[in-house]
Design an enzyme around this catalytic site. Structure first.
Site, PDB file in Angstrom:
ATOM      1  N   HIS A 335      44.159 -12.845 -39.050  1.00  0.00           N
ATOM      2  CA  HIS A 335      42.545 -12.035 -39.827  1.00  0.00           C
ATOM      3  C   HIS A 335      41.900 -13.543 -39.184  1.00  0.00           C
ATOM      4  O   HIS A 335      42.521 -14.211 -39.494  1.00  0.00           O
ATOM      5  CB  HIS A 335      42.289 -11.343 -40.669  1.00  0.00           C
ATOM      6  CG  HIS A 335      41.359 -10.939 -40.391  1.00  0.00           C
ATOM      7  ND1 HIS A 335      40.271 -11.382 -41.349  1.00  0.00           N
ATOM      8  CD2 HIS A 335      40.653  -9.618 -40.286  1.00  0.00           C
ATOM      9  CE1 HIS A 335      39.045 -10.493 -40.912  1.00  0.00           C
ATOM     10  NE2 HIS A 335      39.809  -9.581 -40.621  1.00  0.00           N
ATOM     11  N   ASP A 394      44.949  -3.377 -39.244  1.00  0.00           N
ATOM     12  CA  ASP A 394      45.889  -2.779 -38.039  1.00  0.00           C
ATOM     13  C   ASP A 394      47.051  -2.696 -38.153  1.00  0.00           C
ATOM     14  O   ASP A 394      47.861  -2.152 -37.944  1.00  0.00           O
ATOM     15  CB  ASP A 394      45.477  -3.070 -37.393  1.00  0.00           C
ATOM     16  CG  ASP A 394      43.993  -3.452 -36.682  1.00  0.00           C
ATOM     17  OD1 ASP A 394      43.930  -2.097 -36.780  1.00  0.00           O
ATOM     18  OD2 ASP A 394      43.170  -4.553 -36.361  1.00  0.00           O
TER      19      ASP A 394
END
Length: 457
Positions: A335, A394
């Site tokens: 991320h 996700d």
């Protein structure tokens, strides 16, 4: 769209078109060393990958590290909505069925609602949910798309024509439009899928009106399923998914798009459609679908899901661009801000485990856990990285949607259904603060040339 219509849109001489492709590729190519020479913040990020400060917001805060003695130290990630830790919002909320509605109220109005305020807000949203039969027939059912995000954009832009004051950008009017869009978005999403299923997959056409008294999550499951039935846990997990996806700072691509387009003075429908267009991209909202595709591939090539060494061997092949899509990426890992952990992933993982037990999918959940555990270490070793690599939201969201019976075509539209709350909050914040039009600089690195007539070229 029939074949003749498709031909009218796509007919072109292949050899001539190939020449145009070569010309535009050559024309658009920029010397990559120039980005370093001019210290260009590509992607609006500095050399360390940190976002360039372009604005201020009070809506949400995304934390992945702490500054200690001038050094950034990775920490467990935290996400705040209007100053409140999202983990606390989910754990401590007594509105067990309406967490998403409570979070939406918080994002829009800056404070947690009292019980009577939340009930009034839910009543208002319920009244605003419905779509006319004419809109469903004339907009949603016509010219369906294989990608539902395009269907959503079409529907949002079409709502402009049904608004008596579409171009009024005053705060009261934009708030009215925002509440309408947030309320209608679940219907636009589910109906777009039902139209796709009927016209593209030759399935049964089923359009249900939302049920009064149901939460957003409950209505999505009710309208999507033929029998309209769902368990308490299913509705709770979907409700939490919507909260976790509702907002994530002003710098993510789609929310920044909201700010950029809003700053131009355009209407609400155009601004939200632009945000949906951004979210459609596989580098943004489509990431959970890539995770699902990757796991389909892993399951095809690793027969024993309990064999950690076989899983690691195949993950290394993916990283070496020898397997899956050749991109060298383990999707759902890493991320831009979070380092040790993504708080959304941590929360969602715990509910994914509970749901896997209810659905009899514990072996599949265990496979995800193994990949998550091994992938971070493999990526760090392969890429010689020192910053931890954590799973992001996700990683498990696609699995959760699958266990909920939500088709893959709806994965990214579900993201948009949640994130529209954040987009509307940021649009209102941009308008309230009446900032300048957002206009970052691009340096010209071409060459000035004298014009030559066509017979001299």
């Amino acid at each position: 769209m029939n074949n003749q219509e498709m031909m009218e849109l796509t007919t072109v001489d292949n050899s001539e078109f190939e020449e145009l492709v070569k010309e535009v590729t050559a024309s658009g190519s920029i010397d990559q060393n120039l980005y370093i020479e001019y210290d260009v913040k590509r992607g609006l990020r500095d050399s360390n990958g940190n976002g360039v400060l372009t604005g201020l917001t009070e809506i949400s805060d995304v934390l992945g590290n702490q500054s200690i003695n001038g050094r950034k130290i990775p920490v467990d990630g935290e996400l705040y909505f209007q100053g409140y830790n999202v983990e606390d919002l989910i754990k401590n909320s007594k509105t067990d069925r309406f967490r998403f509605e409570e979070a939406t109220y918080l994002l829009l109005f800056g404070s947690l609602p009292k019980e009577e305020n939340l009930k009034r807000f839910v009543r208002i949203q319920t009244d605003l949910q419905e779509l006319s039969g004419a809109f469903i027939r004339d907009v949603i059912m016509k010219a369906t798309s294989d990608n539902l995000m395009n269907s959503l954009m079409k529907s949002i832009l079409s709502l402009y024509s049904y608004d008596e004051h579409p171009d009024d950008t005053s705060v009261p009017n934009v708030l009215r439009q925002s509440l309408q869009l947030i309320a209608k978005m679940p219907l636009l999403t589910v109906y777009a899928y039902q139209a796709f299923r009927h016209f593209r997959l030759d399935g049964t056409l089923m359009i249900k009106n939302p049920k009064k008294g149901y939460s957003t999550a409950e209505n999505i499951l009710y309208m999507l399923r033929d029998d309209g039935n769902f368990s308490e846990l299913e509705a709770k997990v979907l409700d939490i998914c919507l909260v976790l996806h509702a907002e994530h700072g002003g710098g993510n691509n789609s929310t920044f798009t909201t700010h950029v387009v809003t700053s131009s003075g355009t209407d609400t429908y155009s601004a939200i459609a632009a945000s949906i267009a951004s979210l459609k991209g596989p580098k943004h909202g489509g990431a959970n679908l890539k995770v699902q595709e990757m796991f389909h591939d892993i399951k095809e090539h690793v027969s024993d899901w309990s064999d950690t060494e076989s899983i690691k061997t195949y993950l290394n092949k993916i990283l070496d661009k020898e397997a899956f899509d050749g991109a060298g990426l383990i999707y759902g890992m890493g991320h831009a801000v979070y380092t040790n952990s993504d708080p959304r992933e941590v929360i969602l993982k715990s509910f994914a485990k509970k749901l896997s037990e209810e659905k009899g999918m514990t072996k599949e959940f265990a496979l995800y856990e193994t990949v998550e555990k091994e992938a971070g270490q493999l990526i760090m070793a392969k890429r010689k990285m020192f910053k931890p690599v954590c799973a992001n939201v996700d990683f498990y969201s696609g699995l959760v949607y699958t266990m909920l019976g939500i088709p893959e075509e709806m994965f990214t539209p579900m993201f948009a259904t949640a994130r529209i709350s954040g987009w509307c909050a940021h649009r209102l914040e941009e308008l309230v603060n009446a900032g300048k039009i957002i206009r970052p600089a691009y340096k010209y690195v071409g060459h000035h040339r004298p014009y030559t007539t066509i017979d001299e070229r």
